[in-house]
Motif scaffolding. Structure first.
Motif, PDB file in Angstrom:
ATOM      1  N   MET A   1       0.924  -1.302   0.057  1.00  0.00           N
ATOM      2  CA  MET A   1       0.147   0.109  -0.091  1.00  0.00           C
ATOM      3  C   MET A   1       0.854   1.367   0.075  1.00  0.00           C
ATOM      4  SD  MET A   1      -3.106   1.132  -0.171  1.00  0.00           S
ATOM      5  CE  MET A   1      -4.345   0.275   0.645  1.00  0.00           C
ATOM      6  N   GLU A   2       0.895   1.937  -1.016  1.00  0.00           N
ATOM      7  CA  GLU A   2       1.254   3.361  -1.153  1.00  0.00           C
ATOM      8  C   GLU A   2       0.763   4.681  -0.372  1.00  0.00           C
ATOM      9  OE1 GLU A   2       4.584   3.966  -2.286  1.00  0.00           O
ATOM     10  OE2 GLU A   2       4.720   1.714  -2.766  1.00  0.00           O
ATOM     11  N   LEU A   3      -0.417   4.486  -0.332  1.00  0.00           N
ATOM     12  CA  LEU A   3      -1.459   5.493   0.266  1.00  0.00           C
ATOM     13  C   LEU A   3      -2.705   5.090   0.470  1.00  0.00           C
ATOM     14  CD1 LEU A   3      -1.790   8.552   0.741  1.00  0.00           C
ATOM     15  CD2 LEU A   3      -2.576   8.894  -1.745  1.00  0.00           C
ATOM     16  N   SER A   4      -3.322   5.278   1.829  1.00  0.00           N
ATOM     17  CA  SER A   4      -4.574   4.912   2.077  1.00  0.00           C
ATOM     18  C   SER A   4      -5.314   6.108   2.586  1.00  0.00           C
ATOM     19  CB  SER A   4      -4.319   3.677   2.981  1.00  0.00           C
ATOM     20  OG  SER A   4      -5.705   3.242   3.385  1.00  0.00           O
ATOM     21  N   GLU A   5      -6.161   6.717   2.254  1.00  0.00           N
ATOM     22  CA  GLU A   5      -7.016   7.897   2.712  1.00  0.00           C
ATOM     23  C   GLU A   5      -8.462   7.680   2.864  1.00  0.00           C
ATOM     24  OE1 GLU A   5      -6.195  11.150  -0.046  1.00  0.00           O
ATOM     25  OE2 GLU A   5      -4.135  11.575   0.878  1.00  0.00           O
ATOM     26  N   ARG A   6      -8.794   6.696   2.236  1.00  0.00           N
ATOM     27  CA  ARG A   6     -10.369   6.462   2.489  1.00  0.00           C
ATOM     28  C   ARG A   6     -10.658   5.874   3.871  1.00  0.00           C
ATOM     29  NH1 ARG A   6     -11.475   2.349  -1.909  1.00  0.00           N
ATOM     30  NH2 ARG A   6     -13.463   2.443  -0.909  1.00  0.00           N
ATOM     31  N   PRO A   7     -11.459   6.401   4.520  1.00  0.00           N
ATOM     32  CA  PRO A   7     -11.772   5.958   5.841  1.00  0.00           C
ATOM     33  C   PRO A   7     -12.506   4.580   6.097  1.00  0.00           C
ATOM     34  CG  PRO A   7     -13.487   7.569   5.281  1.00  0.00           C
ATOM     35  CD  PRO A   7     -12.440   7.501   4.230  1.00  0.00           C
ATOM     36  N   LEU A   8     -12.011   3.771   6.671  1.00  0.00           N
ATOM     37  CA  LEU A   8     -12.659   2.421   6.782  1.00  0.00           C
ATOM     38  C   LEU A   8     -13.315   2.402   8.443  1.00  0.00           C
ATOM     39  CD1 LEU A   8      -9.446   0.326   5.973  1.00  0.00           C
ATOM     40  CD2 LEU A   8     -11.580   0.812   4.572  1.00  0.00           C
ATOM     41  N   GLY A   9     -14.184   1.265   8.823  1.00  0.00           N
ATOM     42  CA  GLY A   9     -14.707   1.069  10.073  1.00  0.00           C
ATOM     43  C   GLY A   9     -16.104   1.316   9.850  1.00  0.00           C
ATOM     44  N   VAL A  10     -16.678   1.625  11.185  1.00  0.00           N
ATOM     45  CA  VAL A  10     -18.035   1.553  11.333  1.00  0.00           C
ATOM     46  C   VAL A  10     -18.707   3.236  11.210  1.00  0.00           C
ATOM     47  CG1 VAL A  10     -19.973   1.056  12.532  1.00  0.00           C
ATOM     48  CG2 VAL A  10     -17.994  -0.544  12.609  1.00  0.00           C
ATOM     49  N   PHE A  11     -19.774   3.260  10.522  1.00  0.00           N
ATOM     50  CA  PHE A  11     -20.440   4.676  10.191  1.00  0.00           C
ATOM     51  C   PHE A  11     -21.871   4.690  10.711  1.00  0.00           C
ATOM     52  CE2 PHE A  11     -16.738   3.905   7.175  1.00  0.00           C
ATOM     53  CZ  PHE A  11     -16.269   5.062   7.451  1.00  0.00           C
ATOM     54  N   SER A  12     -22.331   5.429  11.467  1.00  0.00           N
ATOM     55  CA  SER A  12     -23.562   5.502  12.043  1.00  0.00           C
ATOM     56  C   SER A  12     -24.208   6.837  12.065  1.00  0.00           C
ATOM     57  CB  SER A  12     -23.608   4.757  13.365  1.00  0.00           C
ATOM     58  OG  SER A  12     -24.763   4.887  14.065  1.00  0.00           O
ATOM     59  N   ARG A  13     -25.420   6.743  12.067  1.00  0.00           N
ATOM     60  CA  ARG A  13     -26.331   7.849  12.046  1.00  0.00           C
ATOM     61  C   ARG A  13     -27.489   7.615  12.906  1.00  0.00           C
ATOM     62  NH1 ARG A  13     -24.770  13.025   9.779  1.00  0.00           N
ATOM     63  NH2 ARG A  13     -26.231  14.670  11.095  1.00  0.00           N
ATOM     64  N   GLN A  14     -28.027   8.557  13.885  1.00  0.00           N
ATOM     65  CA  GLN A  14     -29.299   8.276  14.337  1.00  0.00           C
ATOM     66  C   GLN A  14     -30.236   9.404  14.118  1.00  0.00           C
ATOM     67  OE1 GLN A  14     -28.684   7.097  18.453  1.00  0.00           O
ATOM     68  NE2 GLN A  14     -29.340   5.245  17.995  1.00  0.00           N
ATOM     69  N   VAL A  15     -31.491   9.292  13.972  1.00  0.00           N
ATOM     70  CA  VAL A  15     -32.258  10.690  13.322  1.00  0.00           C
ATOM     71  C   VAL A  15     -33.526  10.249  13.990  1.00  0.00           C
ATOM     72  CG1 VAL A  15     -33.466  12.049  11.750  1.00  0.00           C
ATOM     73  CG2 VAL A  15     -31.098  11.013  11.251  1.00  0.00           C
ATOM     74  N   ILE A  16     -34.038  11.385  14.833  1.00  0.00           N
ATOM     75  CA  ILE A  16     -35.536  11.285  15.466  1.00  0.00           C
ATOM     76  C   ILE A  16     -36.169  11.696  14.493  1.00  0.00           C
ATOM     77  CG2 ILE A  16     -36.973  12.337  17.260  1.00  0.00           C
ATOM     78  CD1 ILE A  16     -34.489  12.462  19.088  1.00  0.00           C
ATOM     79  N   LEU A  17     -37.221  10.953  14.076  1.00  0.00           N
ATOM     80  CA  LEU A  17     -38.234  11.220  13.255  1.00  0.00           C
ATOM     81  C   LEU A  17     -39.718  11.823  13.757  1.00  0.00           C
ATOM     82  CD1 LEU A  17     -38.206   8.347  10.830  1.00  0.00           C
ATOM     83  CD2 LEU A  17     -36.783  10.218  10.584  1.00  0.00           C
ATOM     84  N   ALA A  18     -40.323  12.737  13.054  1.00  0.00           N
ATOM     85  CA  ALA A  18     -41.425  13.369  13.456  1.00  0.00           C
ATOM     86  C   ALA A  18     -42.543  12.343  13.547  1.00  0.00           C
ATOM     87  CB  ALA A  18     -41.716  14.686  12.791  1.00  0.00           C
ATOM     88  N   ASP A  19     -43.731  12.535  14.364  1.00  0.00           N
ATOM     89  CA  ASP A  19     -44.782  11.655  14.479  1.00  0.00           C
ATOM     90  C   ASP A  19     -45.495  11.862  12.981  1.00  0.00           C
ATOM     91  OD1 ASP A  19     -44.253  10.812  17.095  1.00  0.00           O
ATOM     92  OD2 ASP A  19     -45.387  12.318  17.896  1.00  0.00           O
ATOM     93  N   THR A  20     -45.403  12.680  12.249  1.00  0.00           N
ATOM     94  CA  THR A  20     -46.161  13.022  11.186  1.00  0.00           C
ATOM     95  C   THR A  20     -45.687  12.269  10.050  1.00  0.00           C
ATOM     96  OG1 THR A  20     -44.658  14.857  10.632  1.00  0.00           O
ATOM     97  CG2 THR A  20     -46.632  15.556  11.739  1.00  0.00           C
ATOM     98  N   LEU A  21     -44.466  11.395  10.365  1.00  0.00           N
ATOM     99  CA  LEU A  21     -44.001  10.505   9.149  1.00  0.00           C
ATOM    100  C   LEU A  21     -44.571   9.022   9.334  1.00  0.00           C
ATOM    101  CD1 LEU A  21     -40.259  11.687   8.979  1.00  0.00           C
ATOM    102  CD2 LEU A  21     -42.184  12.371   7.490  1.00  0.00           C
ATOM    103  N   ASP A  22     -44.799   8.444   8.105  1.00  0.00           N
ATOM    104  CA  ASP A  22     -45.254   7.178   8.139  1.00  0.00           C
ATOM    105  C   ASP A  22     -44.197   6.072   8.186  1.00  0.00           C
ATOM    106  OD1 ASP A  22     -46.527   4.662   8.016  1.00  0.00           O
ATOM    107  OD2 ASP A  22     -47.585   5.235   6.348  1.00  0.00           O
ATOM    108  N   THR A  23     -43.482   5.741   9.422  1.00  0.00           N
ATOM    109  CA  THR A  23     -42.350   4.804   9.444  1.00  0.00           C
ATOM    110  C   THR A  23     -42.723   3.377   9.162  1.00  0.00           C
ATOM    111  OG1 THR A  23     -42.612   4.454  11.922  1.00  0.00           O
ATOM    112  CG2 THR A  23     -41.196   6.178  11.474  1.00  0.00           C
ATOM    113  N   GLU A  24     -43.739   2.997   8.782  1.00  0.00           N
ATOM    114  CA  GLU A  24     -44.272   1.569   8.551  1.00  0.00           C
ATOM    115  C   GLU A  24     -43.968   1.436   6.948  1.00  0.00           C
ATOM    116  OE1 GLU A  24     -45.311  -0.739  10.332  1.00  0.00           O
ATOM    117  OE2 GLU A  24     -44.940   0.409  12.066  1.00  0.00           O
ATOM    118  N   ARG A  25     -43.833   2.450   6.258  1.00  0.00           N
ATOM    119  CA  ARG A  25     -43.634   2.591   4.509  1.00  0.00           C
ATOM    120  C   ARG A  25     -42.396   3.318   4.117  1.00  0.00           C
ATOM    121  NH1 ARG A  25     -48.340   4.762   1.487  1.00  0.00           N
ATOM    122  NH2 ARG A  25     -47.997   6.391   2.806  1.00  0.00           N
ATOM    123  N   ILE A  26     -41.373   3.082   4.978  1.00  0.00           N
ATOM    124  CA  ILE A  26     -39.976   3.711   4.431  1.00  0.00           C
ATOM    125  C   ILE A  26     -39.714   2.761   3.524  1.00  0.00           C
ATOM    126  CG2 ILE A  26     -37.640   3.843   5.128  1.00  0.00           C
ATOM    127  CD1 ILE A  26     -38.702   4.537   7.981  1.00  0.00           C
TER     128      ILE A  26
END
Length: 144
Positions: free
Chosen positions: A82-107
């Motif tokens: 390997m000469e160069l390694s800039e691309r991130p590795l590992g685990v990525f995550s995001r949590q988002v609180i959705l409003a009650d006005t969204l239908d989470t059953e049909r994502i």
């Protein structure tokens, strides 16, 4: 329509980028996203380039949307240096609180060109609607 869960998360993301640390399952790196409303849907797009669909996990519990992805190193032969390694590795995550006005059953989830796109319909109860007014039938006529 959605709320950030942690005001310091963006600062953590910047520190991780500058320090070159990878995310782990116990402390994942932040996944960049865009969110917008398009007609009767709420759209959230996550950047997850180089991640296979099998390495992406989407979960909704009540109004909490959690997206996790893992980018693993590409398997290399012993003769590869390997000469160069800039691309991130590992685990990525995001949590988002959705409003009650969204239908989470049909994502709906689609993945292409390194972008995970979630389309969440606006719930019928949250859409604007006309309310009819019941009025008096008019004066009653009395017959004699």
């Amino acid at each position: 329509m959605l709320m950030r869960t942690d005001p310091f998360r963006e600062m953590d993301r910047i520190v991780q980028q500058l320090s070159g640390t990878s995310g782990t399952w116990s402390k994942p790196s932040v996944m960049p996203m865009d969110a917008y409303r398009e007609g009767d849907e709420y759209v959230i797009a996550f950047d997850v380039p180089g991640v296979s669909t099998e390495a992406i996990d989407i979960d909704v519990e009540r109004n909490m949307l959690t997206v996790k992805a893992e980018r693993r190193p590409v398997a290399k032969a012993d003769s590869v240096k390997m000469e160069l390694s800039e691309r991130p590795l590992g685990v990525f995550s995001r949590q988002v609180i959705l409003a009650d006005t969204l239908d989470t059953e049909r994502i709906q989830a689609d993945y292409g060109a390194g972008v995970l796109t979630l389309r969440i319909p606006i719930a019928e109860r949250a859409k604007p609607r006309k309310i009819s007014i019941r009025g008096e039938a008019g004066p009653k006529q009395i017959s004699s």
